[in-house]
Write a protein that holds these residues in place. Structure first.
Motif, PDB file in Angstrom:
ATOM      1  N   TYR A 192       0.834  -1.205   0.000  1.00 30.94           N
ATOM      2  CA  TYR A 192       0.000   0.000   0.000  1.00 30.94           C
ATOM      3  C   TYR A 192       0.870   1.258   0.000  1.00 30.94           C
ATOM      4  CZ  TYR A 192      -4.016  -2.979   1.078  1.00 30.94           C
ATOM      5  OH  TYR A 192      -4.998  -3.941   1.026  1.00 30.94           O
ATOM      6  N   SER A 193       1.909   1.262   0.828  1.00 31.22           N
ATOM      7  CA  SER A 193       2.812   2.423   0.866  1.00 31.22           C
ATOM      8  C   SER A 193       3.520   2.603  -0.468  1.00 31.22           C
ATOM      9  CB  SER A 193       3.844   2.239   1.982  1.00 31.22           C
ATOM     10  OG  SER A 193       3.227   2.110   3.242  1.00 31.22           O
ATOM     11  N   LEU A 249      -8.026  13.792   3.144  1.00 33.72           N
ATOM     12  CA  LEU A 249      -7.823  12.345   3.058  1.00 33.72           C
ATOM     13  C   LEU A 249      -6.945  11.840   4.203  1.00 33.72           C
ATOM     14  CD1 LEU A 249      -7.287  11.877  -0.792  1.00 33.72           C
ATOM     15  CD2 LEU A 249      -9.319  11.329   0.549  1.00 33.72           C
ATOM     16  N   ALA A 250      -5.906  12.609   4.547  1.00 31.78           N
ATOM     17  CA  ALA A 250      -5.023  12.208   5.640  1.00 31.78           C
ATOM     18  C   ALA A 250      -5.765  12.195   6.980  1.00 31.78           C
ATOM     19  CB  ALA A 250      -3.813  13.135   5.712  1.00 31.78           C
ATOM     20  N   ALA A 252      -9.039  11.881   7.377  1.00 26.74           N
ATOM     21  CA  ALA A 252     -10.020  10.790   7.338  1.00 26.74           C
ATOM     22  C   ALA A 252      -9.350   9.447   7.609  1.00 26.74           C
ATOM     23  CB  ALA A 252     -10.721  10.772   5.981  1.00 26.74           C
ATOM     24  N   TYR A 253      -8.172   9.241   7.029  1.00 23.22           N
ATOM     25  CA  TYR A 253      -7.450   7.988   7.268  1.00 23.22           C
ATOM     26  C   TYR A 253      -7.035   7.858   8.728  1.00 23.22           C
ATOM     27  CZ  TYR A 253      -3.660   4.593   7.300  1.00 23.22           C
ATOM     28  OH  TYR A 253      -2.840   3.524   7.619  1.00 23.22           O
ATOM     29  N   GLU A 254      -6.568   8.952   9.315  1.00 22.41           N
ATOM     30  CA  GLU A 254      -6.133   8.898  10.712  1.00 22.41           C
ATOM     31  C   GLU A 254      -7.316   8.620  11.647  1.00 22.41           C
ATOM     32  OE1 GLU A 254      -3.469   8.940  13.879  1.00 22.41           O
ATOM     33  OE2 GLU A 254      -3.170   8.798  11.704  1.00 22.41           O
ATOM     34  N   LYS A 256     -10.035   6.981  10.833  1.00 26.05           N
ATOM     35  CA  LYS A 256     -10.382   5.577  10.608  1.00 26.05           C
ATOM     36  C   LYS A 256      -9.407   4.657  11.337  1.00 26.05           C
ATOM     37  CE  LYS A 256     -10.918   2.206   6.835  1.00 26.05           C
ATOM     38  NZ  LYS A 256      -9.798   1.335   7.257  1.00 26.05           N
ATOM     39  N   ARG A 257      -8.119   4.987  11.278  1.00 17.73           N
ATOM     40  CA  ARG A 257      -7.111   4.151  11.936  1.00 17.73           C
ATOM     41  C   ARG A 257      -7.285   4.147  13.444  1.00 17.73           C
ATOM     42  NH1 ARG A 257      -2.186   4.503  14.268  1.00 17.73           N
ATOM     43  NH2 ARG A 257      -2.286   6.792  14.211  1.00 17.73           N
TER      44      ARG A 257
END
Length: 264
Positions: A192-193, A249-250, A252-254, A256-257
């Protein structure tokens, strides 16, 4: 003040200077978007305006270039990631002196200047009647971006416990089942990275793309051409929009994580 306090202050000061150096150009770029000047600058300030967002919305050539960049980056991602993962898996299974040679061979496109990669790709494929365009741009960028993917996956593979594979095979699993259920889940974070890096490397590439783009202009080439003919803050507006999307997006990802970690 003792040595520990001095060290702590020094580290914080360095981090502050580092982030200031990193984000100051972005802040200036964002402020220039709202300056009522035909040049992308914050000095002199000629008044606050939103007209450059309107100019961005009406700049069809820039949106077309942005779409081409996104299309090329997606193509590079779809090709470079499988190629890079395959190279990493192959290298991890090779032993002896040949491994060093193969590693150097696979890394050579990454060490080659982008201009050379672009020109050589254009000459080779034109001999096969393949002219410049999006397809050739994907091919040219994949030759060196796949090396980034290989390096990231290979670094992850070096920490993999091979006894897990041996245990699965001894219990009757096939090679494909072992790869799909043991190795692939372990490699997913690196894959993914690497996919994100591949997309970004393709999106911002200029040197290689310039020679193989044909009539399909990408965003970096378009901006470079505008620098010669007259750059307006509409480019700053586009940069500000892309930064805002990235931040959203960053975040939202954080979120979610953290939710997944809290529920685990």
């Amino acid at each position: 003040m003792n040595s520990a306090a001095i060290l702590k202050f020094g580290v914080r000061f360095y981090i502050g200077v580092f982030f200031l150096y990193l984000f100051t150009p972005l802040i200036i770029m964002g402020l220039a978007t709202f300056n009522d000047s035909r040049f992308p600058t914050v000095s002199p300030w000629r008044g606050t305006t939103l007209k450059w967002f309107e100019a961005l919305a009406q700049d069809n050539a820039m949106w077309e270039a942005l779409g081409n960049s996104a299309l090329v980056a997606l193509g590079v991602l779809l090709v470079a990631v499988p190629v890079g993962v395959s190279c990493a898996l192959f290298l991890s299974s090779v032993e002896g002196r040949g491994k060093t040679f193969l590693y150097s061979l696979m890394m050579s496109p990454l060490l080659t200047p982008g201009v050379i990669v672009g020109i050589s790709t254009l000459i080779f494929w034109r001999g096969l009647s393949v002219n410049g365009g999006i397809v050739l741009t994907v091919i040219a960028q994949t030759t060196f971006i796949s090396a980034y993917v290989m390096l990231m996956v290979l670094a992850r593979l070096q920490r993999f416990d091979r006894t897990l594979e041996n245990a699965a095979l001894s219990l009757g699993a096939t090679q494909w089942q072992t790869f799909r259920r043991i190795l692939l889940p372990y490699l997913q974070p690196a894959i993914y990275s690497a996919a994100v890096i591949a997309f970004l490397q393709s999106f911002e590439n200029y040197n290689t793309t310039l020679f193989v783009k044909g009539y399909d202009t990408t965003l970096t080439v378009y901006i470079a051409s505008k620098v010669r003919t007259g750059l307006t803050p509409a480019v700053n507006a586009l940069g500000l929009v892309l930064i805002a999307i990235t931040i959203v997006l960053a975040v939202a990802y954080e979120i979610k994580r953290r939710r997944e970690r809290a529920s685990a």
